[in-house]
Enzyme design. Structure first.
Site, mmCIF file in Angstrom:
data_model
loop_
_atom_site.group_PDB
_atom_site.id
_atom_site.type_symbol
_atom_site.label_atom_id
_atom_site.label_comp_id
_atom_site.label_asym_id
_atom_site.label_seq_id
_atom_site.Cartn_x
_atom_site.Cartn_y
_atom_site.Cartn_z
ATOM 1 N N PHE A 1 1.201 10.143 -4.515
ATOM 2 C CA PHE A 1 2.173 9.486 -5.034
ATOM 3 C C PHE A 1 1.275 7.885 -5.673
ATOM 4 C CE2 PHE A 1 4.010 5.119 -3.695
ATOM 5 C CZ PHE A 1 5.099 5.384 -4.648
ATOM 6 N N THR A 2 1.848 7.343 -6.587
ATOM 7 C CA THR A 2 0.520 6.142 -8.027
ATOM 8 C C THR A 2 -0.201 5.326 -6.538
ATOM 9 O OG1 THR A 2 3.252 5.128 -6.841
ATOM 10 C CG2 THR A 2 2.974 6.189 -8.995
ATOM 11 N N ASP B 1 0.191 11.646 5.195
ATOM 12 C CA ASP B 1 1.750 10.375 4.347
ATOM 13 C C ASP B 1 3.380 10.774 5.722
ATOM 14 O OD1 ASP B 1 3.571 8.959 2.656
ATOM 15 O OD2 ASP B 1 2.179 8.540 1.449
ATOM 16 N N ARG C 1 10.334 7.695 -13.395
ATOM 17 C CA ARG C 1 8.664 8.592 -12.864
ATOM 18 C C ARG C 1 8.774 9.314 -13.728
ATOM 19 N NH1 ARG C 1 7.313 5.544 -8.029
ATOM 20 N NH2 ARG C 1 6.526 4.720 -9.629
ATOM 21 N N PHE D 1 3.398 0.244 -14.724
ATOM 22 C CA PHE D 1 4.812 0.595 -14.782
ATOM 23 C C PHE D 1 5.431 -0.772 -14.476
ATOM 24 C CE2 PHE D 1 4.934 1.560 -10.399
ATOM 25 C CZ PHE D 1 3.472 2.118 -10.453
ATOM 26 N N TYR E 1 -0.649 -14.796 17.873
ATOM 27 C CA TYR E 1 -1.549 -14.080 17.150
ATOM 28 C C TYR E 1 -2.754 -12.241 17.536
ATOM 29 C CZ TYR E 1 -5.985 -13.076 13.452
ATOM 30 O OH TYR E 1 -6.699 -13.172 12.423
ATOM 31 N N LYS F 1 10.491 2.833 4.867
ATOM 32 C CA LYS F 1 10.967 4.598 4.363
ATOM 33 C C LYS F 1 12.288 4.396 5.518
ATOM 34 C CE LYS F 1 9.464 4.814 -0.237
ATOM 35 N NZ LYS F 1 9.623 5.900 -1.280
#
Ligand code: F0G
Length: 481
Positions: free
Chosen positions: A131-132, A222, A388, A454, A79, A265
């Site tokens: 970005f969303t 980012d 998009r 969306f 942990y 990613k």
């Protein structure tokens, strides 16, 4: 990596061998129509067993390497103080040059922590593009997102190598207008997702930094798609052709005050993180980590994923891995373009983007052109893409649709997942669909969530065009399988 054949054509070449595979099915067009209807014309709601080529996203869908899988077996599930954390911290130090690491369960969790710590009501957050999830978190804190892209960013037929650049004049004007104390940080997104996976240049990032550093405004990066951005810098920015991906990433990180990323990613794992060399910023965020994510040394991630991310972070700096998606996308975009299908150029990272604005130019933003095209592409080809466009925007305070800057259908190319025949098949079916584009109608909500609509929204076609499209397809191709 790309290779030139003796007839002069350039093809992406896989620098790996495939040793584990996963079966996919191509169901007949009638069943695809039924599946689309059952998913309420929202490709997120399809069951993946009904999808032939899943091009929804590259998030968490890239093929892992043997070394990543092997590392997962060595996970330390403690942990607190787990060894896996220290391996990731070592990778962050080596690849990003950052001392302090805060793990988070995925990218949007990192955004939440940044929003919670630094963003206050009435503030403005300048960025090259939103970005969303980023926008949702900053808006929920009562701040306004300012998208300070250059005019070229929205040109879908461009040759501009760096459409992800920030417009320095607009940034300066925004700071003059709102005041530095109203700007918690400037955010730059690598391989800017929503404008078609387009990179920024190092020259631009340096200019942004030089403008805001004297004003004590931090630069937040980012880095979810950092290796692709570095790959494009190496290919497209003068002076970097002989630099390694590692060197370029280190130079980028040297300019940022904080970086955060989705590990799903470029890193080819799952999870996320925030990293920095600024002790003050680290200490400001740190208390919130166990509140929202998990203890300091796992942050909501499984130890297995932490191990995979540490390996993935080093692997993404290998030239043939950094370019594995980008080179396949370049090929795919090239073939579609040759066949008259409207695509975003130059080819970017993460996906091939169809320009729905041109593909279904007879539709209005309120018909959700990119969403309608996503449904049509699934019916015609069994390919799942992601809308998009206007559908991905939330409504304004009066409840009106906010037309998106661009209507794109993203066909993601997860790294090392698809083969040349997949791209040939996709090109052929998309060419057919483009020739039958007049058949594609609009879609409308019959059940609409209040935020990030969306993801779970339920829609239906305006008219019965889905069934007509399936019928036309069947006439030309039979049942298809
Ligand atoms: N930032 C960027 C640039 C992203 O592309 C994403 C996710 C996030 C942040 C959020 O990270 O998903 O790990 O919470 N992009 C995915 C996509 C969802 O499909 O493009 P996350």
């Amino acid at each position: 990596m790309s290779i030139r054949l003796s007839d002069g054509t350039e093809i992406p070449i896989e620098m790996h061998k495939i040793r584990i595979v996963q079966k996919v099915r191509l169901i007949p067009v009638r069943e695809r129509l039924q599946a689309m209807e059952a998913a309420s014309y929202n490709t997120y709601l399809l069951r993946s067993r009904n999808v032939f080529l899943d091009m929804l996203t590259d998030s968490g869908t890239n093929a892992m390497s043997d070394n990543q899988q092997a590392a997962m077996l060595q996970a330390d599930d403690a942990y607190a103080g787990g060894e896996s954390f220290y391996k990731l911290a070592d990778a962050v130090k080596e690849i990003f040059g950052y001392e302090y690491l805060l793990p988070a369960h995925q990218g949007r969790a990192a955004e939440h922590l940044l929003a919670k710590t630094f963003v206050k009501p009435g503030m403005y957050v300048p960025m090259n593009y939103h970005f969303t999830t980023t926008k949702a978190h900053f808006n929920l804190m009562g701040a306004t997102v300012l998208e300070l892209f250059t005019p070229e960013a929205l040109n879908t037929q461009s040759t501009c190598p760096f459409k992800g650049n920030m417009d320095l004049g607009r940034l300066k004007a925004a700071i003059d207008k709102h005041g530095a104390d109203k700007i918690p940080f400037v955010r730059m997104e690598a391989t800017t997702n929503l404008i078609g996976g387009q990179p920024f240049s190092l020259a631009n990032l340096r200019e942004v930094k030089e403008l805001i550093a004297p004003l004590n405004i931090p630069l937040v990066l980012d880095a979810s798609l950092i290796s692709e951005n570095a790959y494009f810098i190496r290919q497209r920015e003068s002076g970097y052709a002989d630099s390694s991906i590692r060197e370029i990433i280190l130079e980028i990180m040297g300019l940022a005050d904080i970086c955060y990323m989705s590990g799903r990613k470029s890193c080819m794992a799952r999870g996320g993180l925030i990293a920095t060399n600024r002790k003050d910023l680290f200490e400001a965020i740190r208390p919130w980590l166990p509140v929202y994510e998990g203890f300091f040394t796992y942050g909501g991630m499984s130890s297995k994923e932490i191990e995979a991310m540490a390996v993935g972070m080093r692997e993404m700096t290998e030239l043939e891995i950094a370019g594995s998606g980008a080179d396949a996308i370049k090929y795919f975009v090239g073939r579609l373009g040759e066949n008259g299908v409207p695509v975003v150029t130059p080819p970017g990272g993460l996906a091939c983007h169809l320009d729905a604005g041109r593909f279904v130019s007879h539709l209005q933003p309120t018909d959700y052109p990119a969403g309608a095209l996503a449904a049509a592409v699934y019916i015609a080809a069994g390919i799942r893409g992601m809308e998009r466009g206007t559908l991905s925007m939330d409504r304004d305070e009066q409840g009106n649709d906010v037309p998106s800057d661009m209507e794109l259908l993203r066909l993601a190319v997860p790294r090392r997942v698809f083969t040349m025949s997949h791209f040939q098949y996709a090109t052929d079916r998309l060419k057919w669909l483009h020739e039958h584009r007049e058949m594609i109608g609009g879609i409308e909500f019959y059940d609409e969530p209040p935020v990030l609509r969306f993801f779970g929204g339920l829609l239906k076609p305006k008219g019965n065009w889905g069934a007509a499209l399936a019928e036309a397809f069947e006439k030309d191709f039979g049942s298809d399988c």
